[in-house]
Scaffold this motif. Structure first.
Motif, PDB file in Angstrom:
ATOM      1  N   UNK A   1       0.824  -1.215   0.000  1.00 18.20           N
ATOM      2  CA  UNK A   1       0.000   0.000   0.000  1.00 18.20           C
ATOM      3  C   UNK A   1       0.854   1.259   0.000  1.00 18.20           C
ATOM      4  N   UNK A   2       0.428   2.237  -0.767  1.00 14.31           N
ATOM      5  CA  UNK A   2       1.076   3.545  -0.725  1.00 14.31           C
ATOM      6  C   UNK A   2       0.286   4.510   0.161  1.00 14.31           C
ATOM      7  N   UNK A   3      -0.967   4.201   0.390  1.00 13.35           N
ATOM      8  CA  UNK A   3      -1.829   5.049   1.220  1.00 13.35           C
ATOM      9  C   UNK A   3      -2.120   4.347   2.547  1.00 13.35           C
ATOM     10  N   UNK A   4      -1.640   4.901   3.662  1.00 12.23           N
ATOM     11  CA  UNK A   4      -1.865   4.262   4.962  1.00 12.23           C
ATOM     12  C   UNK A   4      -3.346   4.077   5.294  1.00 12.23           C
ATOM     13  N   UNK A   5      -4.213   4.914   4.731  1.00 10.84           N
ATOM     14  CA  UNK A   5      -5.654   4.782   5.013  1.00 10.84           C
ATOM     15  C   UNK A   5      -6.242   3.507   4.422  1.00 10.84           C
ATOM     16  N   UNK A   6      -5.553   2.887   3.461  1.00  9.06           N
ATOM     17  CA  UNK A   6      -6.040   1.659   2.836  1.00  9.06           C
ATOM     18  C   UNK A   6      -5.511   0.401   3.518  1.00  9.06           C
ATOM     19  N   UNK A   7      -4.723   0.558   4.577  1.00 12.72           N
ATOM     20  CA  UNK A   7      -4.088  -0.583   5.241  1.00 12.72           C
ATOM     21  C   UNK A   7      -5.035  -1.268   6.220  1.00 12.72           C
TER      22      UNK A   7
ATOM     23  N   UNK B   1       3.460   4.101   8.828  1.00 10.75           N
ATOM     24  CA  UNK B   1       3.522   4.578   7.448  1.00 10.75           C
ATOM     25  C   UNK B   1       3.123   6.047   7.381  1.00 10.75           C
ATOM     26  N   UNK B   2       2.083   6.443   8.112  1.00 16.20           N
ATOM     27  CA  UNK B   2       1.680   7.856   8.148  1.00 16.20           C
ATOM     28  C   UNK B   2       2.815   8.722   8.682  1.00 16.20           C
ATOM     29  N   UNK B   3       3.461   8.247   9.739  1.00 12.99           N
ATOM     30  CA  UNK B   3       4.563   9.017  10.334  1.00 12.99           C
ATOM     31  C   UNK B   3       5.667   9.252   9.311  1.00 12.99           C
ATOM     32  N   UNK B   4       6.110   8.195   8.630  1.00 16.16           N
ATOM     33  CA  UNK B   4       7.226   8.330   7.696  1.00 16.16           C
ATOM     34  C   UNK B   4       6.830   8.975   6.370  1.00 16.16           C
ATOM     35  N   UNK B   5       5.544   8.987   6.035  1.00 16.84           N
ATOM     36  CA  UNK B   5       5.113   9.556   4.760  1.00 16.84           C
ATOM     37  C   UNK B   5       4.458  10.926   4.897  1.00 16.84           C
ATOM     38  N   UNK B   6       3.882  11.234   6.078  1.00 15.66           N
ATOM     39  CA  UNK B   6       3.079  12.448   6.181  1.00 15.66           C
ATOM     40  C   UNK B   6       3.522  13.403   7.286  1.00 15.66           C
ATOM     41  N   UNK B   7       4.095  12.899   8.352  1.00 14.85           N
ATOM     42  CA  UNK B   7       4.535  13.743   9.462  1.00 14.85           C
ATOM     43  C   UNK B   7       5.875  14.397   9.117  1.00 14.85           C
ATOM     44  N   UNK B   8       6.022  15.680   9.407  1.00 12.87           N
ATOM     45  CA  UNK B   8       7.234  16.417   9.043  1.00 12.87           C
ATOM     46  C   UNK B   8       8.486  15.765   9.626  1.00 12.87           C
ATOM     47  N   UNK B   9       8.432  15.379  10.892  1.00 13.61           N
ATOM     48  CA  UNK B   9       9.602  14.745  11.525  1.00 13.61           C
ATOM     49  C   UNK B   9       9.867  13.366  10.923  1.00 13.61           C
ATOM     50  N   UNK B  10       8.814  12.638  10.637  1.00 15.30           N
ATOM     51  CA  UNK B  10       8.966  11.315  10.042  1.00 15.30           C
ATOM     52  C   UNK B  10       9.549  11.371   8.644  1.00 15.30           C
ATOM     53  N   UNK B  11       9.086  12.330   7.850  1.00 16.46           N
ATOM     54  CA  UNK B  11       9.605  12.497   6.497  1.00 16.46           C
ATOM     55  C   UNK B  11      11.087  12.866   6.557  1.00 16.46           C
TER      56      UNK B  11
END
Length: 123
Positions: free
Chosen positions: A30-36, A45-55
């Motif tokens: 999945x590329x979209x965490x909402x589909x997991x 996945x949200x942290x590493x893809x969407x959160x500023x600190x995670x990215x």
């Protein structure tokens, strides 16, 4: 079993059964965490893809991986060049292996002996 209490399980990543493994394989692609299916994985996945600190953390990890790969490639190229130089010097036959080892410090005497054996077999 690996003898240390751990073991490896191989899974076909294309498997999409309606069981836990099938759902996990779905989540891994999945590329979209909402589909997991699994919220723990979706949260990371949200942290590493969407959160500023995670990215930022993921960018640093990727940069470190690229730098390590570049270092390994440079070391491999340097070793290849050293072996080619040693081979040319051995073929000329004007230096001892000890003298070559001084000129080509990346290679041990044992490695030079192996190159010498290979060169002599080809001659």
């Amino acid at each position: 079993m690996l003898g240390d209490g751990s073991h490896i399980i191989y899974v076909n990543g294309k498997y999409r059964g309606n069981d836990e493994i099938g759902k996990l394989m779905h989540d891994f692609s999945c590329t979209n965490p909402d589909d997991m299916n699994y919220e723990v994985l979706a949260k990371k996945a949200r942290y590493f893809k969407q959160d500023e600190k995670g990215v930022a953390a993921m960018c640093k990890i990727m940069e470190d991986m690229r730098n390590e790969a570049a270092r390994e490639a440079a070391q491999k190229a340097e070793l290849k060049s050293a072996k080619e130089t040693a081979e040319r010097l051995i073929k000329k036959g004007k230096m001892t292996l000890e003298e070559i080892a001084e000129c080509v410090p990346l290679l041990s005497l044992d490695e030079l002996r192996e190159i010498e054996m290979r060169v002599m077999q080809l001659a």
